[in-house]
Design an enzyme around this catalytic site. Structure first.
Site, mmCIF file in Angstrom:
data_model
loop_
_atom_site.group_PDB
_atom_site.id
_atom_site.type_symbol
_atom_site.label_atom_id
_atom_site.label_comp_id
_atom_site.label_asym_id
_atom_site.label_seq_id
_atom_site.Cartn_x
_atom_site.Cartn_y
_atom_site.Cartn_z
ATOM 1 N N ASP A 17 41.164 34.579 39.117
ATOM 2 C CA ASP A 17 41.407 36.028 39.097
ATOM 3 C C ASP A 17 42.257 36.344 37.865
ATOM 4 O OD1 ASP A 17 41.621 38.754 40.061
ATOM 5 O OD2 ASP A 17 43.665 38.283 40.671
ATOM 6 N N SER A 18 42.414 37.633 37.602
ATOM 7 C CA SER A 18 43.271 38.061 36.503
ATOM 8 C C SER A 18 44.746 37.787 36.790
ATOM 9 C CB SER A 18 43.073 39.558 36.263
ATOM 10 O OG SER A 18 43.271 40.262 37.476
ATOM 11 N N TYR A 49 42.926 43.059 34.055
ATOM 12 C CA TYR A 49 41.570 43.075 33.509
ATOM 13 C C TYR A 49 40.949 44.464 33.703
ATOM 14 C CZ TYR A 49 41.113 37.909 33.102
ATOM 15 O OH TYR A 49 41.232 36.588 32.760
ATOM 16 N N GLY A 50 41.484 45.203 34.668
ATOM 17 C CA GLY A 50 40.872 46.468 35.099
ATOM 18 C C GLY A 50 40.715 47.513 34.018
ATOM 19 N N CYS A 80 37.911 38.017 41.112
ATOM 20 C CA CYS A 80 38.324 39.316 40.555
ATOM 21 C C CYS A 80 37.116 40.255 40.537
ATOM 22 C CB CYS A 80 38.836 39.070 39.142
ATOM 23 S SG CYS A 80 39.251 40.556 38.227
ATOM 24 N N ASN A 81 37.283 41.458 41.061
ATOM 25 C CA ASN A 81 36.170 42.408 41.072
ATOM 26 C C ASN A 81 35.755 42.802 39.658
ATOM 27 O OD1 ASN A 81 35.526 43.843 43.988
ATOM 28 N ND2 ASN A 81 37.525 42.875 43.914
ATOM 29 N N THR A 82 36.739 43.027 38.791
ATOM 30 C CA THR A 82 36.414 43.479 37.433
ATOM 31 C C THR A 82 35.682 42.376 36.668
ATOM 32 O OG1 THR A 82 38.482 44.737 37.544
ATOM 33 C CG2 THR A 82 37.368 44.684 35.437
ATOM 34 N N THR A 192 40.855 43.230 44.245
ATOM 35 C CA THR A 192 41.509 42.125 44.953
ATOM 36 C C THR A 192 42.742 42.535 45.761
ATOM 37 O OG1 THR A 192 42.624 41.754 42.845
ATOM 38 C CG2 THR A 192 40.805 40.260 43.412
ATOM 39 N N HIS A 193 43.503 43.499 45.231
ATOM 40 C CA HIS A 193 44.764 43.864 45.881
ATOM 41 C C HIS A 193 44.595 44.754 47.113
ATOM 42 C CE1 HIS A 193 46.099 42.522 41.962
ATOM 43 N NE2 HIS A 193 47.370 42.719 42.258
HETATM 44 N N1 DGL Z 1 41.877 41.529 40.039
HETATM 45 C C1 DGL Z 1 41.525 42.840 39.567
HETATM 46 C C2 DGL Z 1 40.270 43.321 40.303
HETATM 47 O O1 DGL Z 1 39.954 42.911 41.379
HETATM 48 C C3 DGL Z 1 42.658 43.828 39.753
HETATM 49 C C4 DGL Z 1 43.832 43.609 38.820
HETATM 50 C C5 DGL Z 1 43.463 43.769 37.353
HETATM 51 O O2 DGL Z 1 43.206 44.894 36.896
HETATM 52 O O3 DGL Z 1 43.395 42.755 36.681
HETATM 53 O O4 DGL Z 1 39.543 44.114 39.772
#
Ligand code: DGL
Length: 278
Positions: A17-18, A49-50, A80-82, A192-193
């Site tokens: 993840d980021s 990463y968002g 990570c979703n992004t 993720t959060h």
């Molecule tokens: N982990 C990122 C997501 O799920 C959220 C935090 C970020 O912006 O890096 O998109």
């Protein structure tokens, strides 16, 4: 394409993840397939990463996959979703081990859950901008209408630990009003959060809206994938064997503090590595 050694059942799963957020995915995998070993990498030096571009996120993700492969992982979860939105396709094309993301599992469940066809997605700016959830949902349910909303303040609020705070409730009410106005019956927690804000979000949207947690659905998908490939670890690691290892690109202490607030049995150490070298 890089070549892969014979994949071993007792090899670890790589999860990245980021930063700290992917631990919500890590935690689901721990619970659902407890025999598995895992190597977690959080890119704490380069988070978030968002708000970054597809090119940058793909370059970062490629380095992380190369790093995880030095640990002979049998599969990789882009937690990570992004990164799932922007880099997954490129990673799957370049590396020949199974790599899954968190978007498709969540989209699939949402497409099957909605009754009125109105689905909300909340995520980072990048994930919403990519329209990746729309793509996956409409492939399965062409009649569904998807309403996306970026909620950038949720990430710092979670990292501050303000999960059930009145400020968080107020922020959620402002963000989510645009979705509740659209009569959504299903809401994807596409970052993720956000599963950590589940109870606040549920209060704001009301009990009639079903929340979909991609972290949970990803662990379900991973279990099926490993089972289909005959790669599930048949036995728990022996005492003394290290089941979980954590790596970050910066500030290991801060990572540990957050990790220990959400992972039940505690994480003793995290190692800092130079991810740019991969
Ligand atoms: N982990 C990122 C997501 O799920 C959220 C935090 C970020 O912006 O890096 O998109």
């Amino acid at each position: 394409m890089e070549s892969t050694n014979q994949l071993q059942k007792d090899a670890p799963i790589g999860v990245f993840d980021s930063g700290v957020g992917g631990l919500t995915v890590f935690r689901e995998i721990m619970q659902q397939i407890p025999n598995e070993k895992m190597i977690y990498f959080g890119d704490t030096a380069r988070v978030p990463y968002g708000s970054k571009s597809k090119e940058t996120i793909t370059r970062f993700s490629r380095q992380i996959v190369r790093f995880l492969r030095t640990h002979h992982v049998k599969t990789i979860v882009v937690a990570c979703n992004t990164a799932s939105a922007y880099a997954l396709e490129a990673l799957q094309a370049e590396f020949d081990i199974p790599i899954i993301g968190v978007v498709e599992p969540g989209a699939k469940v949402a497409a099957g859950t909605t009754k009125n066809g109105n689905i909300g997605v909340i995520a980072t700016e990048g994930t919403i901008g990519s329209r990746i959830y729309n793509t996956y949902i409409n492939r399965l349910n062409p009649d569904a209408t998807i309403y996306g909303k970026a909620c950038p303040l949720f990430v710092p609020l979670v990292e501050e630990g303000w999960l059930n705070d009145s400020v968080t409730h107020e922020v959620a009410s402002r963000y989510l009003a645009q979705l509740t106005d659209k009569d959504i019956d299903t809401l994807i927690l596409g970052c993720t959060h956000y599963p950590l804000l589940r109870s606040t979000i549920q209060k704001v949207v009301g009990g009639r809206v079903t929340l979909v947690n991609p972290a949970y659905e990803t662990a379900v998908t991973l279990q099926h994938l490993l089972s289909d490939m005959d790669l599930l670890n048949p036995k728990a690691p022996s005492p003394g064997e290290q089941q979980y290892q954590f790596f970050v690109s910066d500030k290991a202490e801060r990572f540990l503090e957050f990790a220990n607030s959400i992972i039940e049995h505690g994480i003793p150490t995290a190692q800092t590595i130079q991810i740019e070298e991969y």
